[in-house]
Design a protein around this motif. Structure first.
Motif, PDB file in Angstrom:
ATOM      1  N   GLY A  81     -71.121  -0.759 -21.032  1.00  0.00           N
ATOM      2  CA  GLY A  81     -71.642   0.562 -20.679  1.00  0.00           C
ATOM      3  C   GLY A  81     -72.222   0.625 -19.275  1.00  0.00           C
ATOM      4  O   GLY A  81     -72.552   1.706 -18.771  1.00  0.00           O
ATOM      5  N   HIS A  83     -75.197  -0.244 -18.192  1.00  0.00           N
ATOM      6  CA  HIS A  83     -76.584   0.222 -18.151  1.00  0.00           C
ATOM      7  C   HIS A  83     -77.605  -0.904 -18.009  1.00  0.00           C
ATOM      8  O   HIS A  83     -78.809  -0.648 -18.056  1.00  0.00           O
ATOM      9  N   ALA A 118     -66.008  -2.304 -27.749  1.00  0.00           N
ATOM     10  CA  ALA A 118     -67.141  -2.662 -26.882  1.00  0.00           C
ATOM     11  C   ALA A 118     -67.449  -1.645 -25.788  1.00  0.00           C
ATOM     12  O   ALA A 118     -68.553  -1.621 -25.258  1.00  0.00           O
ATOM     13  N   VAL A 141     -80.799   6.906 -25.572  1.00  0.00           N
ATOM     14  CA  VAL A 141     -80.125   7.640 -24.484  1.00  0.00           C
ATOM     15  C   VAL A 141     -78.616   7.560 -24.734  1.00  0.00           C
ATOM     16  O   VAL A 141     -78.066   6.472 -24.906  1.00  0.00           O
ATOM     17  N   THR A 144     -75.938   5.156 -22.812  1.00  0.00           N
ATOM     18  CA  THR A 144     -76.067   3.690 -22.845  1.00  0.00           C
ATOM     19  C   THR A 144     -74.883   3.066 -23.592  1.00  0.00           C
ATOM     20  O   THR A 144     -74.364   3.656 -24.534  1.00  0.00           O
ATOM     21  N   LEU A 151     -76.214  -6.556 -28.222  1.00  0.00           N
ATOM     22  CA  LEU A 151     -76.326  -8.016 -28.051  1.00  0.00           C
ATOM     23  C   LEU A 151     -77.756  -8.453 -27.734  1.00  0.00           C
ATOM     24  O   LEU A 151     -78.133  -9.590 -28.000  1.00  0.00           O
ATOM     25  N   GLY A 154     -81.508  -3.921 -29.710  1.00  0.00           N
ATOM     26  CA  GLY A 154     -81.274  -2.515 -30.036  1.00  0.00           C
ATOM     27  C   GLY A 154     -82.432  -1.857 -30.763  1.00  0.00           C
ATOM     28  O   GLY A 154     -82.543  -1.944 -31.984  1.00  0.00           O
ATOM     29  N   ILE A 155     -83.332  -1.211 -29.983  1.00  0.00           N
ATOM     30  CA  ILE A 155     -84.443  -0.479 -30.614  1.00  0.00           C
ATOM     31  C   ILE A 155     -84.280   1.017 -30.341  1.00  0.00           C
ATOM     32  O   ILE A 155     -83.754   1.416 -29.309  1.00  0.00           O
ATOM     33  N   GLY A 201     -75.351 -11.647 -23.694  1.00  0.00           N
ATOM     34  CA  GLY A 201     -73.942 -11.900 -23.415  1.00  0.00           C
ATOM     35  C   GLY A 201     -73.623 -13.358 -23.154  1.00  0.00           C
ATOM     36  O   GLY A 201     -72.632 -13.666 -22.489  1.00  0.00           O
ATOM     37  N   GLY A 204     -69.900 -15.316 -25.273  1.00  0.00           N
ATOM     38  CA  GLY A 204     -68.512 -14.884 -25.284  1.00  0.00           C
ATOM     39  C   GLY A 204     -68.437 -13.410 -24.952  1.00  0.00           C
ATOM     40  O   GLY A 204     -69.470 -12.766 -24.726  1.00  0.00           O
ATOM     41  N   VAL A 205     -67.223 -12.881 -24.911  1.00  0.00           N
ATOM     42  CA  VAL A 205     -67.042 -11.448 -24.642  1.00  0.00           C
ATOM     43  C   VAL A 205     -66.745 -10.774 -25.978  1.00  0.00           C
ATOM     44  O   VAL A 205     -65.716 -11.059 -26.608  1.00  0.00           O
ATOM     45  N   VAL A 206     -67.640  -9.893 -26.403  1.00  0.00           N
ATOM     46  CA  VAL A 206     -67.409  -9.183 -27.657  1.00  0.00           C
ATOM     47  C   VAL A 206     -66.438  -8.036 -27.389  1.00  0.00           C
ATOM     48  O   VAL A 206     -66.639  -7.249 -26.462  1.00  0.00           O
ATOM     49  N   TRP A 328     -87.424  -1.450 -13.172  1.00  0.00           N
ATOM     50  CA  TRP A 328     -88.149  -1.523 -14.442  1.00  0.00           C
ATOM     51  C   TRP A 328     -88.894  -2.840 -14.577  1.00  0.00           C
ATOM     52  O   TRP A 328     -88.406  -3.880 -14.116  1.00  0.00           O
ATOM     53  N   PHE A 361     -92.358   2.253 -27.078  1.00  0.00           N
ATOM     54  CA  PHE A 361     -91.636   2.386 -28.355  1.00  0.00           C
ATOM     55  C   PHE A 361     -92.507   1.785 -29.452  1.00  0.00           C
ATOM     56  O   PHE A 361     -92.887   0.609 -29.371  1.00  0.00           O
ATOM     57  N   ASN A 424     -83.530  -6.896 -23.359  1.00  0.00           N
ATOM     58  CA  ASN A 424     -82.717  -5.802 -22.812  1.00  0.00           C
ATOM     59  C   ASN A 424     -83.448  -4.961 -21.777  1.00  0.00           C
ATOM     60  O   ASN A 424     -82.839  -4.119 -21.123  1.00  0.00           O
ATOM     61  N   PHE A 425     -84.762  -5.150 -21.643  1.00  0.00           N
ATOM     62  CA  PHE A 425     -85.493  -4.400 -20.627  1.00  0.00           C
ATOM     63  C   PHE A 425     -85.874  -5.302 -19.449  1.00  0.00           C
ATOM     64  O   PHE A 425     -86.639  -4.889 -18.576  1.00  0.00           O
TER      65      PHE A 425
HETATM   66  C1  LIG Z   1     -81.043   4.766 -19.598  1.00  0.00           C
HETATM   67  C2  LIG Z   1     -81.218   3.562 -20.491  1.00  0.00           C
HETATM   68  C3  LIG Z   1     -81.745   3.721 -21.746  1.00  0.00           C
HETATM   69  C4  LIG Z   1     -81.922   2.617 -22.570  1.00  0.00           C
HETATM   70  N1  LIG Z   1     -82.448   2.797 -23.827  1.00  0.00           N
HETATM   71  C5  LIG Z   1     -82.553   1.746 -24.662  1.00  0.00           C
HETATM   72  C6  LIG Z   1     -83.016   1.915 -25.988  1.00  0.00           C
HETATM   73  O1  LIG Z   1     -83.368   2.996 -26.402  1.00  0.00           O
HETATM   74  N2  LIG Z   1     -83.073   0.828 -26.786  1.00  0.00           N
HETATM   75  C7  LIG Z   1     -82.693  -0.412 -26.371  1.00  0.00           C
HETATM   76  O2  LIG Z   1     -82.752  -1.345 -27.157  1.00  0.00           O
HETATM   77  N3  LIG Z   1     -82.254  -0.605 -25.103  1.00  0.00           N
HETATM   78  C8  LIG Z   1     -82.176   0.438 -24.264  1.00  0.00           C
HETATM   79  N4  LIG Z   1     -81.736   0.251 -22.973  1.00  0.00           N
HETATM   80  C9  LIG Z   1     -81.455  -1.104 -22.502  1.00  0.00           C
HETATM   81  C10 LIG Z   1     -80.032  -1.459 -22.851  1.00  0.00           C
HETATM   82  O3  LIG Z   1     -80.024  -1.969 -24.160  1.00  0.00           O
HETATM   83  C11 LIG Z   1     -79.483  -2.514 -21.873  1.00  0.00           C
HETATM   84  O4  LIG Z   1     -79.526  -2.007 -20.574  1.00  0.00           O
HETATM   85  C12 LIG Z   1     -78.061  -2.927 -22.243  1.00  0.00           C
HETATM   86  O5  LIG Z   1     -77.744  -4.089 -21.546  1.00  0.00           O
HETATM   87  C13 LIG Z   1     -77.059  -1.851 -21.916  1.00  0.00           C
HETATM   88  O6  LIG Z   1     -75.793  -2.237 -22.345  1.00  0.00           O
HETATM   89  P1  LIG Z   1     -74.489  -1.774 -21.542  1.00  0.00           P
HETATM   90  O7  LIG Z   1     -73.323  -2.235 -22.309  1.00  0.00           O
HETATM   91  O8  LIG Z   1     -74.606  -0.331 -21.218  1.00  0.00           O
HETATM   92  O9  LIG Z   1     -74.714  -2.544 -20.191  1.00  0.00           O
HETATM   93  P2  LIG Z   1     -73.862  -3.524 -19.254  1.00  0.00           P
HETATM   94  O10 LIG Z   1     -74.585  -3.466 -17.965  1.00  0.00           O
HETATM   95  O11 LIG Z   1     -72.436  -3.210 -19.286  1.00  0.00           O
HETATM   96  O12 LIG Z   1     -74.116  -4.906 -19.913  1.00  0.00           O
HETATM   97  C14 LIG Z   1     -75.347  -5.572 -19.819  1.00  0.00           C
HETATM   98  C15 LIG Z   1     -75.117  -7.029 -20.094  1.00  0.00           C
HETATM   99  O13 LIG Z   1     -74.743  -7.187 -21.459  1.00  0.00           O
HETATM  100  C16 LIG Z   1     -73.737  -8.180 -21.561  1.00  0.00           C
HETATM  101  N5  LIG Z   1     -72.545  -7.551 -22.132  1.00  0.00           N
HETATM  102  C17 LIG Z   1     -72.174  -6.254 -22.020  1.00  0.00           C
HETATM  103  N6  LIG Z   1     -71.063  -6.052 -22.706  1.00  0.00           N
HETATM  104  C18 LIG Z   1     -70.711  -7.216 -23.261  1.00  0.00           C
HETATM  105  C19 LIG Z   1     -69.642  -7.620 -24.102  1.00  0.00           C
HETATM  106  N7  LIG Z   1     -68.717  -6.755 -24.506  1.00  0.00           N
HETATM  107  N8  LIG Z   1     -69.582  -8.922 -24.482  1.00  0.00           N
HETATM  108  C20 LIG Z   1     -70.514  -9.805 -24.061  1.00  0.00           C
HETATM  109  N9  LIG Z   1     -71.546  -9.468 -23.274  1.00  0.00           N
HETATM  110  C21 LIG Z   1     -71.645  -8.191 -22.883  1.00  0.00           C
HETATM  111  C22 LIG Z   1     -73.512  -8.737 -20.186  1.00  0.00           C
HETATM  112  O14 LIG Z   1     -74.310  -9.890 -20.033  1.00  0.00           O
HETATM  113  C23 LIG Z   1     -74.005  -7.644 -19.287  1.00  0.00           C
HETATM  114  O15 LIG Z   1     -74.500  -8.118 -18.048  1.00  0.00           O
HETATM  115  C24 LIG Z   1     -81.553   1.332 -22.128  1.00  0.00           C
HETATM  116  C25 LIG Z   1     -81.027   1.175 -20.853  1.00  0.00           C
HETATM  117  C26 LIG Z   1     -80.858   2.279 -20.047  1.00  0.00           C
HETATM  118  C27 LIG Z   1     -80.346   2.100 -18.664  1.00  0.00           C
END
Ligand SMILES: Cc1cc2nc3c(=O)[nH]c(=O)nc-3n(C[C@H](O)[C@H](O)[C@H](O)COP(=O)(O)OP(=O)(O)OC[C@H]3O[C@@H](n4cnc5c(N)ncnc54)[C@H](O)[C@@H]3O)c2cc1C
Length: 469
Positions: A81, A83, A118, A141, A144, A151, A154-155, A201, A204-206, A328, A361, A424-425
């Motif tokens: 995503g 994010h 994914a 949001v 996201t 991974l 997830g809250i 992450g 592996g790659v999910v 952040w 939260f 994740n933060f």
């Molecule tokens: C606007 C915003 C709101 C958010 N709100 C919440 C929330 O409410 N609750 C919460 O828990 N978190 C929240 N987050 C944090 C969020 O969980 C993390 O930023 C998360 O990493 C986002 O996942 P992504 O796939 O979008 O990001 P990406 O940047 O694509 O991935 C982040 C990391 O995850 C790993 N990864 C991603 N995809 C894979 C895959 N397919 N296989 C293996 N590894 C992988 C990689 O290490 C990568 O660097 C928020 C983030 C943002 C920016």
């Protein structure tokens, strides 16, 4: 030399062409049409220039990309995503394995399960699940990515009722660091499933997930209740016991900032406020009674009412627009103690951007009843996850240090009260902070798993857990 650190520019062209021939998705190199769009992620501060972005169409593409990385010892990152606030899904000069085009969602209403590729976003998953009256517990949001969020844990609004996203993760399909496609479930590779439930992450790659989904809505009792900043301490005194004693159906989020959103009337725009946001996912009449004590405190704006679950899930979307600039930091607290509240109020009085904010939260409930050893998620006993988020516009880039400084000063004041951090933060904050997200025991177990499944640390552009030696 560090393994897997070569640039794509060093790969002989015939090898690149051979890879392109067996790859069904799209490839983007510097200079290609679409390259700049493909290297754009949510946080506009991040400006990385990968050597190759491999936007995969199916799991076979992911396997091909991993094998290509191994063959040429490439620096590699994984993006879904986009994010992650630190932008670790992109790597300069290396290979980005991009899952963002793998977007299928299938909801099995009879089984109460969601099959999710994914690249799916939370909003896409929510809409598909709600069509059958269901929801998978995830974040707050809609844009996201499901993958990164899952991974790391997830809250969100359903955490206290149904647990973290990882508590609802039944199975994942994973391309390993050796390029094999494997399944991780309670029956197959259960140790890998354990690591995916919070270990990020690293393993592996999910390519896809299977989740448990729960009946929700279509209506919940939810929405913001605003108080002037100077009443925060008094409101929090009432909030403290009320929230602590509430049933699991209630999850609350606290947001302290200058009021700014499309739902804020003109006369309250930019007014410093403390916002209590309840979300009740049980019977409506019961929910109205549960939120009543906070409504009776005399807010300046009360929008907490029965509303569609999907609408509530999008309430923060306009505050965290893709492309804005973000910095952040985050802490886990046992409670929103009077000392912590004082610090937040004090720093909000001198907030440097009308878009910056503190968000807390509420945790506990179902997530806290899962045994710490059952998943890799590290902070089950925390009472609150508190994020200190600086937000400014790209055209305000000259003021970056000021906004970053505001977050750091707030963090420095809260850190002595903290019990860790949610992975994740995390920004790009170094090994000690990653360790503090898990605690020593879980971290060591993760490092041992890493040594078995990714001994050369191919997957290290993440909140990295190096292999145990
Ligand atoms: C606007 C915003 C709101 C958010 N709100 C919440 C929330 O409410 N609750 C919460 O828990 N978190 C929240 N987050 C944090 C969020 O969980 C993390 O930023 C998360 O990493 C986002 O996942 P992504 O796939 O979008 O990001 P990406 O940047 O694509 O991935 C982040 C990391 O995850 C790993 N990864 C991603 N995809 C894979 C895959 N397919 N296989 C293996 N590894 C992988 C990689 O290490 C990568 O660097 C928020 C983030 C943002 C920016």
């Amino acid at each position: 030399m560090v393994a897997h650190d070569a640039a794509v520019s060093g790969v002989p062209r015939p090898h690149l062409r051979a890879f392109a021939e067996r790859f069904r998705g799209r490839l983007f190199e510097p200079g290609d049409a679409g390259y700049d769009e493909a290297r754009t992620i949510w946080n506009g501060v991040i400006d990385r220039r990968p050597g190759l972005i491999a936007r995969c169409a199916h799991p076979g593409d992911v396997q091909a990309a991993v094998r290509f990385a191994l063959e040429h010892d490439l620096r590699t990152s994984v993006r879904s995503g986009g994010h992650g606030v630190a932008g670790l899904s992109l790597c300069d000069d290396g290979l980005v394995i991009d899952l963002s085009a793998m977007r299928s969602v299938r909801i099995d209403g009879d089984a109460g399960e969601a099959h999710v590729e994914a690249g799916v976003t939370l909003g896409e998953l929510d809409r598909a699940a709600q069509a059958l009256g269901l929801a998978v517990p995830a974040g707050i949001v809609t844009h996201t990515g499901v993958a990164g969020l899952t991974l790391g844990g997830g809250i969100g609004w359903l955490t206290r009722k149904y647990g973290l996203t990882v508590d609802n993760l039944l199975e994942a399909e994973v391309v390993t660091a050796g390029g094999e496609l494997v399944r991780a479930s309670e029956d197959e590779n259960p140790d890998l499933l354990w690591g995916l439930r919070g270990g990020g992450g690293n393993f592996g790659v999910v390519t896809s997930f299977r989740f448990r989904a729960h009946p929700i809505g279509p209506t919940v009792v939810a929405g913001p209740i605003l108080f002037p900043l100077e009443r925060t301490a008094e409101v929090m005194r009432a909030y403290h016991d009320w929230a602590a004693e509430a049933p699991d159906e209630l999850t609350t989020i606290l947001n302290v900032r200058r009021a700014a959103a499309s739902w804020v009337p003109d006369h309250l725009q930019s007014v410093p406020v403390c916002i209590v946001i309840p979300c009740w996912c049980g019977p409506i009449e019961e929910g109205l009674a549960v939120v009543d004590p906070i409504k009776r405190l005399g807010p300046i704006l009360d929008l907490c009412e029965p509303r569609p679950w999907l609408e509530h899930q999008a309430m923060f979307d306009g505050s965290v627009v893709p492309g804005w600039h973000y910095y952040w930091k985050s802490v886990e607290l046992d409670a929103m103690s009077p000392e912590a509240v004082d610090v937040v109020v004090d720093r909000t009085e001198t907030i440097t951007s009308p878009r910056s904010y503190t968000i807390a939260f509420q945790l506990g409930g179902a997530m806290a009843r899962v045994d710490e050893v059952d998943t890799a998620y590290g902070a089950r006993a925390s009472g609150f996850d508190v994020n200190l988020n600086a937000v400014w516009l790209p055209e305000e880039a000259a003021d970056t240090a000021t906004h970053v400084g505001w977050v750091r000063s707030l963090f420095d004041a809260l850190e002595p009260m903290a019990r860790g951090v949610y992975v994740n933060f995390l920004g790009d904050e170094g090994q000690d902070r990653v360790r503090s997200a898990y605690g020593a025991e879980t971290y060591d177990r993760l490092a041992e798993l890493k040594a078995r499944v990714d001994p050369t640390n191919l997957f290290r552009s993440n909140q990295n857990i190096p292999p145990a030696s």
